[in-house]
Design a protein around this motif. Structure first.
Motif, short mmCIF file in Angstrom:
data_model
loop_
_atom_site.label_atom_id
_atom_site.label_comp_id
_atom_site.label_asym_id
_atom_site.label_seq_id
_atom_site.Cartn_x
_atom_site.Cartn_y
_atom_site.Cartn_z
N LEU A 159 0.83 -1.20 0.00
CA LEU A 159 0.00 0.00 0.00
C LEU A 159 0.87 1.26 0.00
CD1 LEU A 159 -2.98 0.85 0.14
CD2 LEU A 159 -2.69 1.01 2.61
N ASP A 160 1.95 1.23 0.75
CA ASP A 160 2.88 2.36 0.76
C ASP A 160 3.56 2.52 -0.60
OD1 ASP A 160 4.16 4.51 2.07
OD2 ASP A 160 5.94 3.27 2.41
N ALA A 161 3.96 1.42 -1.20
CA ALA A 161 4.58 1.47 -2.53
C ALA A 161 3.59 1.96 -3.57
CB ALA A 161 5.12 0.10 -2.90
N LEU A 162 2.31 1.60 -3.42
CA LEU A 162 1.29 2.08 -4.35
C LEU A 162 1.15 3.60 -4.25
CD1 LEU A 162 -0.87 1.24 -6.40
CD2 LEU A 162 -2.46 1.09 -4.48
N GLY A 163 1.21 4.13 -3.03
CA GLY A 163 1.17 5.57 -2.87
C GLY A 163 2.34 6.27 -3.53
N ILE A 164 3.51 5.69 -3.40
CA ILE A 164 4.71 6.26 -4.03
C ILE A 164 4.59 6.20 -5.54
CG2 ILE A 164 7.19 5.91 -4.35
CD1 ILE A 164 7.25 4.99 -1.40
N ASN A 165 4.08 5.09 -6.07
CA ASN A 165 3.89 4.98 -7.52
C ASN A 165 2.86 5.99 -8.02
OD1 ASN A 165 5.77 2.96 -7.88
ND2 ASN A 165 4.28 1.33 -7.64
N ASN A 204 2.29 21.56 -16.44
CA ASN A 204 1.35 22.22 -15.55
C ASN A 204 1.81 22.01 -14.11
OD1 ASN A 204 -0.84 23.37 -14.35
ND2 ASN A 204 -2.34 21.98 -15.24
N THR A 205 1.84 23.08 -13.34
CA THR A 205 2.26 22.96 -11.93
C THR A 205 1.07 22.83 -10.99
OG1 THR A 205 2.28 25.37 -11.69
CG2 THR A 205 4.35 24.30 -12.35
N GLY A 206 -0.11 22.70 -11.52
CA GLY A 206 -1.30 22.60 -10.69
C GLY A 206 -1.44 21.27 -9.96
N PHE A 207 -0.65 20.29 -10.35
CA PHE A 207 -0.74 18.97 -9.72
C PHE A 207 0.14 18.83 -8.49
CE2 PHE A 207 -1.93 18.07 -14.17
CZ PHE A 207 -3.17 17.51 -13.94
N PHE A 208 0.89 19.84 -8.13
CA PHE A 208 1.78 19.74 -6.98
C PHE A 208 1.01 19.56 -5.68
CE2 PHE A 208 5.24 22.25 -9.36
CZ PHE A 208 5.63 21.10 -10.02
N GLU A 209 -0.15 20.19 -5.58
CA GLU A 209 -0.98 20.03 -4.39
C GLU A 209 -1.52 18.61 -4.30
OE1 GLU A 209 -1.48 22.60 -6.53
OE2 GLU A 209 -0.70 24.27 -5.33
N VAL A 210 -1.85 18.04 -5.44
CA VAL A 210 -2.34 16.66 -5.47
C VAL A 210 -1.24 15.71 -5.02
CG1 VAL A 210 -3.23 14.84 -6.98
CG2 VAL A 210 -4.00 17.19 -7.28
N ILE A 211 -0.02 15.96 -5.47
CA ILE A 211 1.12 15.13 -5.06
C ILE A 211 1.32 15.21 -3.56
CG2 ILE A 211 3.63 14.93 -5.24
CD1 ILE A 211 3.35 15.83 -8.16
N LEU A 212 1.24 16.40 -3.01
CA LEU A 212 1.40 16.58 -1.57
C LEU A 212 0.29 15.88 -0.81
CD1 LEU A 212 3.06 17.96 0.64
CD2 LEU A 212 1.57 19.94 0.38
N LEU A 213 -0.93 15.98 -1.28
CA LEU A 213 -2.07 15.35 -0.62
C LEU A 213 -1.95 13.83 -0.65
CD1 LEU A 213 -4.84 15.83 0.70
CD2 LEU A 213 -5.81 15.60 -1.58
N ILE A 214 -1.56 13.26 -1.77
CA ILE A 214 -1.39 11.81 -1.86
C ILE A 214 -0.27 11.35 -0.92
CG2 ILE A 214 -0.70 9.90 -3.36
CD1 ILE A 214 -2.04 11.37 -5.66
N ILE A 264 0.74 12.79 1.93
CA ILE A 264 0.30 12.88 3.32
C ILE A 264 -0.67 11.75 3.65
CG2 ILE A 264 -1.06 14.29 4.92
CD1 ILE A 264 0.18 16.75 3.57
N LEU A 265 -1.64 11.50 2.76
CA LEU A 265 -2.60 10.43 3.02
C LEU A 265 -1.95 9.05 3.01
CD1 LEU A 265 -5.70 11.67 1.01
CD2 LEU A 265 -5.38 11.65 3.48
N SER A 266 -0.98 8.86 2.15
CA SER A 266 -0.27 7.59 2.12
C SER A 266 0.52 7.36 3.40
CB SER A 266 0.67 7.54 0.91
OG SER A 266 1.43 6.37 0.91
N PHE A 267 1.16 8.40 3.89
CA PHE A 267 1.93 8.29 5.13
C PHE A 267 1.00 7.99 6.31
CE2 PHE A 267 3.56 10.45 8.95
CZ PHE A 267 4.70 9.68 9.15
N ILE A 268 -0.10 8.72 6.42
CA ILE A 268 -1.02 8.52 7.53
C ILE A 268 -1.64 7.12 7.47
CG2 ILE A 268 -3.23 9.27 8.50
CD1 ILE A 268 -2.40 12.13 7.80
N GLY A 269 -1.99 6.67 6.27
CA GLY A 269 -2.55 5.33 6.13
C GLY A 269 -1.58 4.25 6.50
N THR A 270 -0.33 4.39 6.11
CA THR A 270 0.68 3.40 6.46
C THR A 270 0.90 3.34 7.97
OG1 THR A 270 1.77 3.75 4.34
CG2 THR A 270 3.06 2.69 6.06
N ILE A 271 0.99 4.50 8.60
CA ILE A 271 1.19 4.54 10.05
C ILE A 271 -0.02 3.95 10.77
CG2 ILE A 271 1.47 6.09 12.02
CD1 ILE A 271 3.98 5.71 10.31
#
Length: 94
Positions: A37-43, A57-67, A69-76
């Protein structure tokens, strides 16, 4: 040239996502599934980053940050659940 390389890397990344989903479903133990699941978040983060560069387009940087954070919290949360049996400990003092 660069667009071809980016499209090729998206293809390889989609193969990596498929292999990670296989490990997530078929994993023999729960820690293997958490790691998948953590590797899927990284991918997913790297796929969105490549797609962002491809679209210039630089508009996806917020999406990258959100994914991330959610991946880290889910793994923990999953790791804590496996270790202790609960995600949030509550002290019942009476």
């Amino acid at each position: 040239m660069i667009q071809g390389i980016l499209i090729c890397s998206l293809g390889f990344l989609s193969f990596a996502v498929m292999a990670t989903i296989y490990r997530l479903v078929k994993g023999p133990t729960a820690p293997d599934r958490i790691q998948a699941l953590d590797a899927l978040g990284i991918n997913l983060i790297s796929g969105v980053a490549i797609f962002s560069v491809l679209l210039r387009n630089t508009g996806f940087f917020e999406v990258i940050l959100l994914i991330g954070i959610l991946s880290f919290i889910g793994t923990i949360a999953f790791a804590r659940y496996l270790e202790r049996g609960v995600v949030i400990e509550r002290n019942h003092s009476e």
